[in-house]
Structure formats: C-alpha cells, structure tokens
Design an enzyme around this catalytic site. Structure first.
Site, mmCIF file in Angstrom:
data_model
loop_
_atom_site.group_PDB
_atom_site.id
_atom_site.type_symbol
_atom_site.label_atom_id
_atom_site.label_comp_id
_atom_site.label_asym_id
_atom_site.label_seq_id
_atom_site.Cartn_x
_atom_site.Cartn_y
_atom_site.Cartn_z
ATOM 1 N N LEU A 50 38.030 11.558 104.063
ATOM 2 C CA LEU A 50 37.181 12.052 105.154
ATOM 3 C C LEU A 50 37.181 13.576 105.123
ATOM 4 O O LEU A 50 38.215 14.213 105.304
ATOM 5 C CB LEU A 50 37.717 11.569 106.510
ATOM 6 C CG LEU A 50 38.021 10.069 106.618
ATOM 7 C CD1 LEU A 50 38.477 9.738 108.032
ATOM 8 C CD2 LEU A 50 36.814 9.235 106.214
ATOM 9 N N ALA A 51 36.015 14.143 104.865
ATOM 10 C CA ALA A 51 35.980 15.591 104.650
ATOM 11 C C ALA A 51 34.664 16.197 105.091
ATOM 12 O O ALA A 51 34.185 17.169 104.513
ATOM 13 C CB ALA A 51 36.233 15.886 103.180
ATOM 14 N N ARG A 103 38.086 26.079 113.743
ATOM 15 C CA ARG A 103 39.193 27.026 113.954
ATOM 16 C C ARG A 103 39.522 27.868 112.726
ATOM 17 O O ARG A 103 40.297 28.808 112.804
ATOM 18 C CB ARG A 103 40.443 26.268 114.427
ATOM 19 C CG ARG A 103 40.409 25.975 115.911
ATOM 20 C CD ARG A 103 41.567 25.114 116.347
ATOM 21 N NE ARG A 103 41.349 23.709 115.993
ATOM 22 C CZ ARG A 103 42.290 22.765 116.084
ATOM 23 N NH1 ARG A 103 43.512 23.092 116.467
ATOM 24 N NH2 ARG A 103 42.013 21.531 115.770
ATOM 25 N N LYS A 146 36.047 23.568 105.851
ATOM 26 C CA LYS A 146 37.514 23.620 105.918
ATOM 27 C C LYS A 146 38.184 23.109 104.646
ATOM 28 O O LYS A 146 39.098 23.751 104.113
ATOM 29 C CB LYS A 146 37.997 22.830 107.134
ATOM 30 C CG LYS A 146 39.499 22.827 107.270
ATOM 31 C CD LYS A 146 39.953 22.404 108.649
ATOM 32 C CE LYS A 146 39.840 20.928 108.861
ATOM 33 N NZ LYS A 146 40.487 20.517 110.131
ATOM 34 N N GLN A 206 27.771 12.348 105.452
ATOM 35 C CA GLN A 206 27.737 12.073 106.890
ATOM 36 C C GLN A 206 26.974 13.231 107.529
ATOM 37 O O GLN A 206 27.486 14.341 107.636
ATOM 38 C CB GLN A 206 29.174 11.995 107.441
ATOM 39 C CG GLN A 206 29.222 11.560 108.905
ATOM 40 C CD GLN A 206 30.566 11.842 109.556
ATOM 41 O OE1 GLN A 206 31.311 12.738 109.138
ATOM 42 N NE2 GLN A 206 30.899 11.087 110.583
ATOM 43 N N GLY A 262 32.680 11.491 114.295
ATOM 44 C CA GLY A 262 34.069 11.056 114.411
ATOM 45 C C GLY A 262 34.582 10.399 113.140
ATOM 46 O O GLY A 262 33.811 10.052 112.238
ATOM 47 N N LYS A 276 41.198 41.379 74.135
ATOM 48 C CA LYS A 276 40.257 40.354 74.623
ATOM 49 C C LYS A 276 39.725 39.567 73.430
ATOM 50 O O LYS A 276 39.351 40.153 72.419
ATOM 51 C CB LYS A 276 39.093 41.022 75.349
ATOM 52 C CG LYS A 276 38.156 40.019 75.992
ATOM 53 C CD LYS A 276 36.698 40.421 75.897
ATOM 54 C CE LYS A 276 36.146 40.192 74.517
ATOM 55 N NZ LYS A 276 34.673 40.337 74.439
ATOM 56 N N ASN A 320 49.607 47.319 61.672
ATOM 57 C CA ASN A 320 50.074 48.281 62.659
ATOM 58 C C ASN A 320 48.872 49.025 63.228
ATOM 59 O O ASN A 320 48.156 49.696 62.503
ATOM 60 C CB ASN A 320 51.041 49.263 61.984
ATOM 61 C CG ASN A 320 51.846 50.003 63.030
ATOM 62 O OD1 ASN A 320 51.292 50.559 63.973
ATOM 63 N ND2 ASN A 320 53.161 49.991 62.874
ATOM 64 N N ARG A 335 36.904 62.372 58.760
ATOM 65 C CA ARG A 335 37.096 63.528 59.637
ATOM 66 C C ARG A 335 36.538 64.731 58.916
ATOM 67 O O ARG A 335 36.488 64.766 57.688
ATOM 68 C CB ARG A 335 38.575 63.747 59.976
ATOM 69 C CG ARG A 335 39.577 63.303 58.929
ATOM 70 C CD ARG A 335 40.971 63.798 59.249
ATOM 71 N NE ARG A 335 41.868 62.709 59.555
ATOM 72 C CZ ARG A 335 43.085 62.581 58.975
ATOM 73 N NH1 ARG A 335 43.519 63.449 58.086
ATOM 74 N NH2 ARG A 335 43.847 61.584 59.303
HETATM 75 C C1 UD1 Z 1 42.665 12.995 113.424
HETATM 76 C C2 UD1 Z 1 43.165 11.709 114.071
HETATM 77 C C3 UD1 Z 1 44.514 11.978 114.701
HETATM 78 C C4 UD1 Z 1 45.485 12.501 113.654
HETATM 79 C C5 UD1 Z 1 44.910 13.703 112.928
HETATM 80 C C6 UD1 Z 1 45.791 14.039 111.725
HETATM 81 C C7 UD1 Z 1 41.252 10.405 114.857
HETATM 82 C C8 UD1 Z 1 40.440 10.035 116.017
HETATM 83 N N1 UD1 Z 1 42.225 11.275 115.085
HETATM 84 O O1 UD1 Z 1 42.501 13.934 114.453
HETATM 85 O O2 UD1 Z 1 45.020 10.794 115.305
HETATM 86 O O3 UD1 Z 1 46.712 12.845 114.270
HETATM 87 O O4 UD1 Z 1 43.590 13.418 112.424
HETATM 88 O O5 UD1 Z 1 45.427 15.269 111.158
HETATM 89 O O6 UD1 Z 1 41.023 9.915 113.782
HETATM 90 N N2 UD1 Z 1 35.967 14.042 109.720
HETATM 91 C C9 UD1 Z 1 34.767 13.644 109.166
HETATM 92 N N3 UD1 Z 1 33.742 13.315 109.982
HETATM 93 C C10 UD1 Z 1 33.845 13.344 111.336
HETATM 94 C C11 UD1 Z 1 35.068 13.762 111.901
HETATM 95 C C12 UD1 Z 1 36.127 14.097 111.066
HETATM 96 O O7 UD1 Z 1 34.619 13.597 107.938
HETATM 97 O O8 UD1 Z 1 32.864 13.012 112.002
HETATM 98 C C13 UD1 Z 1 37.076 14.410 108.818
HETATM 99 C C14 UD1 Z 1 37.438 15.867 108.933
HETATM 100 O O9 UD1 Z 1 36.731 16.634 107.962
HETATM 101 C C15 UD1 Z 1 38.931 15.862 108.645
HETATM 102 C C16 UD1 Z 1 39.376 14.481 109.078
HETATM 103 O O10 UD1 Z 1 38.225 13.690 109.163
HETATM 104 O O11 UD1 Z 1 39.202 16.032 107.281
HETATM 105 C C17 UD1 Z 1 40.095 14.533 110.414
HETATM 106 O O12 UD1 Z 1 39.194 15.010 111.370
HETATM 107 P P1 UD1 Z 1 39.626 15.997 112.543
HETATM 108 O O13 UD1 Z 1 38.445 16.291 113.374
HETATM 109 O O14 UD1 Z 1 40.386 17.128 112.008
HETATM 110 O O15 UD1 Z 1 40.575 15.016 113.365
HETATM 111 P P2 UD1 Z 1 41.796 15.372 114.291
HETATM 112 O O16 UD1 Z 1 41.291 15.776 115.609
HETATM 113 O O17 UD1 Z 1 42.694 16.302 113.591
HETATM 114 CA CA CA Z 2 42.640 17.562 111.708
#
Ligand code: UD1
Ligand code: CA
Length: 474
Positions: free
Chosen positions: A9-10, A16, A23, A74, A79, A353, A379, A442
């Site tokens: 999930l990324a 922040r 990120k 996504q 979430g 290089k 040399n 030279r």
């Molecule tokens: C999430 C967990 C939390 C856990 C924490 C660990 C949930 C609801 N919460 O919270 O319990 O302690 O990770 O670090 O799962 N992401 C997506 N799409 C989205 C939302 C998030 O790809 O719509 C990815 C973000 O890029 C990230 C990861 O999911 O890599 C976690 O998302 P983030 O929003 O950081 O979740 P936390 O609030 O940290």
């Molecule tokens: Ca997180």
C-alpha cells in the site's frame, strides 16, 4: 506450496513530509522506502508484488519495475481498506495467500514475513498481523486481544478514547490474509469512522463474524514496525539501518576506528580484516575486499576495491574498480569506469575517468586521465593531461607498457604511444609515438645574457640582491 503474493500500500501522499515527492519515494539508507519493503517481500520468497500507487506515482515506477511488480492505481485515497481492494483486483488468480505491506514501513524484515506466514497457516486463521510493543505507541492503531491471545480488534488512535491510548501493542500495518477471506470481505468494509476512510483493520471484526480468528505476531525488535510519517522518522530509520549494517560488519571481522562516524549503506559488502577510518561513506553496491584500508573522509559509491588495496584520505570513487594492492589518494577522484590495476598508484589530485591503468603503473600527482588505456609499469608524470574532448566527441589515448611520460604533457587524443617510449617533459603530443622513441615537443631554449640587469633591475632590488656589473659583450 501455496502461491503467495504481496500487495504494497503506497498511494498516500504523506502530508507531514512537507514534500513534492510522494512519501514512499523518500530515501532510507539511500533507497526509496518502497524499495526496502519490496526487498523484504522478495527475500521472503514472494514473487508477485502489486504496488498500489496514487500521488506522484511516476516518481516510484522505477522501483516497481526493479522488482518486476505490477501497479494498481488508487485514484482517491479512501483508506487502507480501499487501497487493498485496488491491489487485490490486480493479483493473479493463482495467489491464495496475500501479504499486505505498508509502503511507509521500510524496516520490516523478510524473516519476520516468513514467521507471519507460518503463524497464519498453523492456526488456519483468516489473517495474521505483525504487531509491536512500543514505549511510545502514539499515532498507531492499537491491538486489543481476546482472552485466548488472538486479536479482538484494531482501533485507530483517532477513533479510541484514553483507555485505547494506554495500549502499547500497535498494529504495524503488515498482514497475511487468506485470499478468499480478503476477496469476500474487502467490499463489505464501511467508512463510518472519524477519518471517513475504509480501514483494512476492520477486517478483524469481519473475521469474527465468519467465526474465524486473527493471530498476532509480536515483532522481536520493535523498530521493525516503525511507520514513517515525518522527516524525523525518516532520519531515524536511516540511522537504525546504518547501525545495523555496522554491527553486522563488526561481527564479520571489519575494524572501525569510529563506528558512529561512518555511513555504510545496506547493500555494501566489506571483507574481513579491512579497516575503516572516521568519516568514510560507502554507498550503493560497493564491494570491498579483505585487508583493505579506507582512510578518513573517503566517499565510495558502486565500486569494487580488491584485497589489500588502500584508499588514502579524502578520495572520491564512483563506479570504479581498484584492483589488488593498488593505492589511491589522498585527494584522488575516480569517476565512472576507472579501472586501477594491481599495485598501481594514483596519487593526489589525480582524476581518472573511463580508463584502464595497468598493473604497477603510476600517476602520482596532478593529472587527468580520461578515455585512456595505460599499460603496465608506465609512469605518468605530474601535470599530465589527456585532452580527450575536442568539443564534440571523446577520443582515446593509448599508452603502452613501460612508457615514461615527463611532467606537464598533454596528449591530444586520439593518440597512441608505443611501449617503452619516453615523452620529454612539457610535450604536446598530437601524433602517435613509435615504441622506444623519444618524443620531444618544445621550442628550443634561448638565454639572453644579463637581460634582467639591463631591463628589470628593480626585480633584483625587490629580492634584496646586489645589482652586478654588466658583462662586456664579446
Ligand atoms: C495505518 C493503520 C494503523 C497502523 C499504521 C502502521 C489503518 C486504518 N491503520 O495507519 O493501524 O498502526 O498504519 O503504520 O490501516 N495508503 C494507501 N491508500 C490509502 C491510504 C493509505 O495506499 O487510501 C497507504 C499509505 O501510502 C501508507 C499505508 O497505506 O503506505 C498506511 O497508510 P497511512 O495513512 O499512513 O495509515 P496510518 O494512519 O499510519
Ligand atoms: Ca503511516
């Protein structure tokens, strides 16, 4: 064996971080966060990786390709549950176990993923969850247990009261799911919570509704569950990997004069009995042999340094090879494709290089050697320059075995110097030199008698010299 796939999930932006970069593209110990997560998955034996990307996905496409991963987009970040649903849609039909990882938790280890896989199978659980017991659990989802030790619920800090905040066991965001369970339940998630998001963590309650359990695995090292949300946490993660790398090298027989003032990236290898002095930086896929001495302030990236070689202080090496027993520096600069032969010597203020320097050859002072082949035991005098660039294209200089190049010579490439030739100091070599020849270029020296006394006596006064009488002209 069951086919295991991973969903990373990324898609989040990571507000922040205060960055235009997504990120997960930010580097931890020199590699994007996402790279570390993918490597852990790959090292755990997982072949299919689906990356769920959103914000700035073009910035991390390279990493996904490096791991042969698929990309699921996504569009709106609704979430972690919604992100997992996007990822699942891209999985191959054969996968029956799914590891879900967070792209922002780069310290997870492959060994732990294997433990997590085994734990779920052994208990025939719907899922297993990696948890950590943290001294400061603030910000993480908290793990609430059933009396039998299985997971009862995962509650986000924002959704829980003060009693939730006291719980120190946190959710790492790393899970293994039975695929069928995941496919059945992801569409059933709701977004009725404080953040109006689909929480992947709500699957715990849905497992119970199906009469299934979720098993926790507590990370032995709590650092492993760290999620990165700020630049401070990013720096802390790099520091954790740096220390771990140095500890591993100390165990493997490497001496560090000042371990805390040495930065070594995770993929670097160093052989036993090597000695590393303060301020050394070893990057990328650098491979250091045995008994190598790397002195203060050297920066070495993607290089091979063979057994018994020495890098003297403040040398900078990139994509180069230093062979056995060679000595480089101080203040030497090896740019990409410099290949320094056995027992060769590259001294101060010498830049090399895309050149091969043969066994036992020396360029000890102030030189530029580019696009060249230098034979054995040649040399290269101080101030030698290969003029390899004519403003449009690069050209090659070939210097044979045993050639002696006098100081302040320019080789206007392309040019070839036969073996055993001698180049007189101050030459501008524009044509080939046959073997064993002396090349001189030279103008003849001319001395004008008493010129200084007659034309610039003030120079002698300034130096406190007496002005001698003029010699009589013959
Ligand atoms: C999430 C967990 C939390 C856990 C924490 C660990 C949930 C609801 N919460 O919270 O319990 O302690 O990770 O670090 O799962 N992401 C997506 N799409 C989205 C939302 C998030 O790809 O719509 C990815 C973000 O890029 C990230 C990861 O999911 O890599 C976690 O998302 P983030 O929003 O950081 O979740 P936390 O609030 O940290
Ligand atoms: Ca997180």
């Amino acid at each position: 064996m069951a086919k295991i796939s991973a969903i990373v999930l990324a898609a989040g932006q990571g507000k922040r971080m205060k960055s235009s970069l997504p990120k997960v593209a930010h580097p931890v110990a020199g590699k994007p966060m996402l790279w570390h997560v993918a490597r852990a998955a790959k090292d755990a034996g997982i072949t299919e990786i689906v990356f769920v990307l959103g914000h700035g996905r073009e910035k991390v496409i390279g990493t996904t390709q490096e791991f042969g991963g698929k990309v699921a987009v996504q569009e709106a970040q609704l979430g972690t549950g919604d992100a997992a649903r996007c990822g699942l849609a891209a999985l191959s039909p054969g996968a029956n176990e799914v590891v879900v990882l967070c792209g922002d938790a780069p310290l997870v280890r492959s060994r732990t993923l294997r433990t997590l896989l085994t734990a779920r199978r052994r208990k025939k659980a719907a899922a297993s969850v990696l948890t950590g017991i943290l001294p400061d659990p603030a910000g993480y989802g908290r793990v609430l247990r059933n009396p039998d030790g299985t997971v009862a619920r995962i509650v986000e800090e924002k959704d829980g009261g003060p009693e939730i905040r006291k719980v120190r066991e946190v959710n790492s965001g790393t899970y293994v799911f039975d695929r069928k369970f995941l496919a059945r339940n992801l569409p059933r998630l709701s977004d009725v919570n404080v953040q109006r998001e689909y929480y992947l963590t709500d699957l715990v309650v849905q497992a119970h509704q199906e009469g299934k359990i979720v098993v926790p695995v507590v990370a032995r090292d709590p650092d492993e569950v760290r999620g990165i949300n700020s630049r401070k946490e990013l720096a802390e993660a790099t520091e954790i990997l740096r220390q771990a790398k140095i500890d591993a090298l100390l165990d493997a027989g490497v001496t560090f004069v000042a371990p805390d003032r040495t930065y070594i990236e995770p993929e670097v290898l160093v052989g036993a009995d090597s000695l590393i002095e303060p301020g050394v930086v070893l990057l990328g896929r650098t491979r250091i042999g045995k008994g190598v001495r790397i002195q203060a302030g050297c920066v070495v990236e993607n290089c091979r340094v063979d057994d018994g070689a020495q890098l003297k202080p403040y040398s900078v090496l990139t994509d180069s090879h230093v062979r056995k027993g060679a000595i480089v520096g101080p203040f030497a600069h090896l740019r990409p494709e410099a290949d320094i032969g056995e027992d060769a010597r590259i001294g101060n203020f010498v830049e090399v290089k895309k050149s091969r320097i043969g066994k036992g050859s020396k360029a000890n002072h102030l030189a530029y050697i580019g696009d060249s082949f230098v034979g054995k035991k040649a040399n290269i005098g101080a101030g030698t320059i290969t003029c390899n660039f004519d403003g449009l294209a690069k050209h090659t200089t070939v210097i044979g075995d045993g050639v002696f190049v006098g100081s302040d010579t320019q080789f206007v490439a392309p040019v070839k110097i036969g073996k055993g030739a001698l180049i007189g100091a101050g030459a501008t070599i524009t044509g080939d030199v046959p073997p064993y020849a002396l090349a001189l270029s030279r103008s003849e020296q001319k001395n004008i008698a008493d010129w200084v006394i007659r034309r610039m006596p003030q120079l002698l006064k300034k130096a406190g010299l007496a002005i001698p009488p003029l010699k009589k002209k013959a």
